[in-house]
Design an enzyme around this catalytic site. Structure first.
Site, PDB file in Angstrom:
ATOM      1  CG  ASP A 124      -1.777   2.053   6.567  1.00  0.00           C
ATOM      2  OD1 ASP A 124      -2.347   2.881   7.265  1.00  0.00           O
ATOM      3  OD2 ASP A 124      -1.898   1.921   5.332  1.00  0.00           O
ATOM      4  CG  ASP A 150      -1.786   0.959   1.407  1.00  0.00           C
ATOM      5  OD1 ASP A 150      -2.487   1.537   0.422  1.00  0.00           O
ATOM      6  OD2 ASP A 150      -1.648   1.938   2.510  1.00  0.00           O
ATOM      7  CG  ASP A 172      -1.758   7.645   0.392  1.00  0.00           C
ATOM      8  OD1 ASP A 172      -1.450   8.918   0.278  1.00  0.00           O
ATOM      9  OD2 ASP A 172      -2.036   6.903  -0.643  1.00  0.00           O
TER      10      ASP A 172
END
Length: 218
Positions: free
Chosen positions: A168, A11, A13
């Site tokens: 995250d 991922d 961001d």
């Protein structure tokens, strides 16, 4: 390891970069032009995860803005962000060393993000990260995460087979589950749930841990 080592897909961001300050700046530019008060950083962070259209929708709902304006405000948000996407963005500590180590060990690397792909590529270019990634899949080509389609597309563009996914957030965890892939959770990003409650193969708080966690997965 050789070039046949397991691909590792990230991922963007909240995983490799802390980009919320620039997203906040773009969102506030758009909403202040509409006569709306600015959003603080924690509020914008709470909107992150399911793409720019969802971010704008959440902001509109918070302010009671007529949803008929959604397409216009999404376009304005994308334009504002793409015009200045990295002035306040930072790469998380240890990311570059971890990417260097994984690349040296032969792992093909990819990006799978809900950020619109044009914006993702601009950000990666400006942050000096593009060269690490053999595949970049952003929003706009297929369904957004947590649908597994963008993760499957990224794997295909890396040559097929399987992969490890690093993210995250709850959206990332759900995407890995839907795709049937091992998930490594970076705990210092934008998650909203306790780390121990999220589906995961392993978790880490420091990118220096990532290369050996990847090696443990074979």
């Amino acid at each position: 390891m050789t070039a046949a080592a397991t691909p590792v897909i990230f991922d963007l961001d909240g995983t490799l970069i802390d980009s919320v300050p620039d997203l906040q700046a773009a969102l506030n530019q758009v909403f202040q032009a509409e006569g709306q008060a600015p959003f603080d950083l924690p509020t914008v962070t709470s909107f992150i995860g399911k793409g720019v259209a969802n971010l704008v929708r959440r902001a509109m709902e918070t302010r009671g803005v007529d949803m008929a304006q959604h397409p216009r405000l999404v376009a304005a948000m994308e334009a504002a962000y793409e015009a200045d996407p990295t002035a306040r963005t930072r790469i998380y500590p240890g990311v570059i060393a971890a990417l260097d180590a994984l690349q040296a060990a032969g792992h093909p690397l990819g990006i799978c993000t809900n950020k619109p792909e044009t914006a993702a590529r601009i950000v990666l270019d400006q942050m000096g990260l593009t060269g690490y990634f053999a595949a970049i899949v952003g929003g706009g080509r297929v369904a957004l995460k947590p649908d597994p389609a963008p993760l499957h597309l990224c794997i295909t563009e890396l040559g097929g087979g399987t992969a490890l996914y690093v993210g995250d957030s709850e959206v990332d965890a759900d995407t890995a589950v839907a795709a049937g892939l091992p998930f490594l959770l970076y705990t210092e990003g934008y998650r909203k749930s306790p780390a121990e409650e999220m589906p995961q193969t392993a978790r880490f708080s420091d990118f220096s841990e990532l290369p050996w966690l990847v090696a443990e997965q074979g």
